[in-house]
Structures are given as C-alpha cells and as structure tokens.
Design an enzyme around this catalytic site. Sequence first.
Site: not given
Lengths: 232, 125
Positions: A133, A136-138
């Site tokens: 990942c 995205c900052s997820c």
Amino acid sequence: MFPGTTAHRRVSTANDQNAYLAAMSQDHDHHHDHDHSELSETELRVRALETVLTEKGYVEPAALDAIIQAYETKIGPHNGARVVAKAWTDPAFKQALLEDGSKAIGTLGHVSRVGDHLVVVENTPTRHNMVVCTLCSCYPWEMLGLPPVWYKASPYRSRAVKDPRGVLADFGVSVPKDIEIRVWDSTAETRFLVLPMRPAGTEGWSEEQLAELVTRDSMIGTGFPRTPGAPS
Amino acid sequence: MSSEAAAAATAAIPSIPRDDDGPVFRAPWEAQAFAMALTLHDHGVFTWPEWAAALASEIKRAQEAGDPDTGETYYLHWLATLEGLVASKGVASMDTLHRYRDAWDHAADRTPHGRPIELRDEDFR
C-alpha cells in the site's frame, strides 16, 4: 473541511515525508463516502509549514525523514503487537480476529482506532502473506507505527506484486518455494494486518512476552517475528 | 547528528513527552512537527531557551482559553509555536502559511481518493 464526514487520507509519494502527515488524523471515523482526498486542519498546517520551509531552504525533506525514521518505534500506540500476541494465546479471539478484524480489536476496548475495515490475514505453514500500500494512507499506523520509507516507494509496490519472492529475498526473508506467497493490495476501503506464525519455543509465554517478539515487518509480511533469545 | 540534536532539544525542553529512550509521539504529524523544530534550530532560527519561552507562552495562552491540558494537545501547541516563530523571525509570514494551507486544502479536494496529493500552481488560485 467537511465536519463529521471525514473520509480519506492519502499520502504523497512526491514528498515522501508527507506520508506521515497524511496518515495522521484528528478524526479516525473513516466513512469512505467521498471520492476526493481530505486532510485534517492539523495536517494542512503541518504540510503548509513544511512546504514553505522547504522552498525557503530551511528544511531538507530527506533530513526530516531521517529524524522521523529515528523515532519510528516511538510513534503511535503500536497496538498491533498486542493484538497478534493475544491471537497466539487465545483461540477464540484469533477466530474472531480473522472473521472481522476491526470488530475483534474493538472488543479489546483500550486498543483504539483501527478503522472500519481492517482485515487480518493469517500466515500458515503453506501460505505467507504480505501487504502493499503506497498511495493511500490507509496504512494502519495506529497498529504498526510508521511504515518504512521503502514501503511507500512505487518500485516496492510494483515489484512486490510481480515478484514477491524476490522482494522478500531482498529483505533477507527467505520463503521456501513450496509456500504460497499472497500479496494484499490495500485499497481505500480495506487495510490489512498480517498475523504471523507464533515462533517455536514460546510455549507458556505470556501475552506481554510474546508481544515483544512481534515486529512491524512481521505484520506487513516483509519479515518474521523475533525468535526467542534473539536480541531485540 | 539528528540523535544528538534531538537529545539537546529534549534536555532543553523538559515538557517534551518522553519515555526512557527519548521523545514519544502520539501520531506521525507530531514527529514531523518535532523534526521541523530541530531543523530550524540547526539553522539558527532560534535557540532552545527562546523556543522554550515561546512554547510556554503558547501553552499558557491556550490554557487560559480553556485548553484541558491533558497532554493530548501538547504538539498542537508545538505547531502553533513553530508557526509563530517562523513568522516573528521573518522566515515566512502568517499570510504565506495560510496561503499554503489553503493550497493544500485545494489540492486534497481535487485529488481523487488513492492518488498522491501534490501541490500545483493551480492550487494557489
């Protein structure tokens, strides 16, 4: 800003260090019901300062990064290791965790803020999981602390998908050929946590002792837990 | 270099939240704000005693305005102190900081989810 509807956080690959800012948030109620990016008021101010200071030559992004990396184990509550240790010792919790990661972690009460869609994937003798990942900052920093710098680099992301065994080998992680490697690509909606296998020789250990063995890299699948007796 | 600089900062600013090893942070942005202060100090923008005084007055101001002072807001005060010193030392005006803040807000708004947020000229319009 959009009070009450904060949804998405993202990172900038152009300015690597901004990833930390994007991952930070004041409001952890992710609803994922917007199709655009959003930064909290604090994130906006921190980004503004950094950009201005960089343009004026007071700040070198790489130097900032180095300082922050020095504290990577000191940022956030690092709940992930505790969750993993509990799963190793409590079969009912482990089952609940694999069924619904966010819900199971929510039952721990004092472990906070894991987001709505945390999926826990279990390593087994026949399957190794790793998570990518970058955009995205997820990334669940509340669970894992900071991501390593390379984790957000696009070469890692693309290579990890095409050649996971090679990427793992680069990290000194040797996964036997007969073990399947499954790569999980985090999306806006879903974040992943790898549940590593419990190290041998830890029979009878307490959750606290076990948690000491759980590394960040073991929870993103680019490493293994420490082995008993090895220096931490 | 950075660990020595951090140790000097931690020694000079007793209020910095810490454990046995040094500073601890509740969120990544807090470390970012800490690192920016170290960097500005290295550039001679302020001394640690100056910083400590500015931070103390920022915290006092916030407390008088009703800040609960639970420790959770420490780095918000730190950030406000950074902004204040950057402005008072002539590094960048508050107007400039606001303009960049609004530009980042605009950049976030026009960036679809899952893409990196990057600042462009158009964000300043």
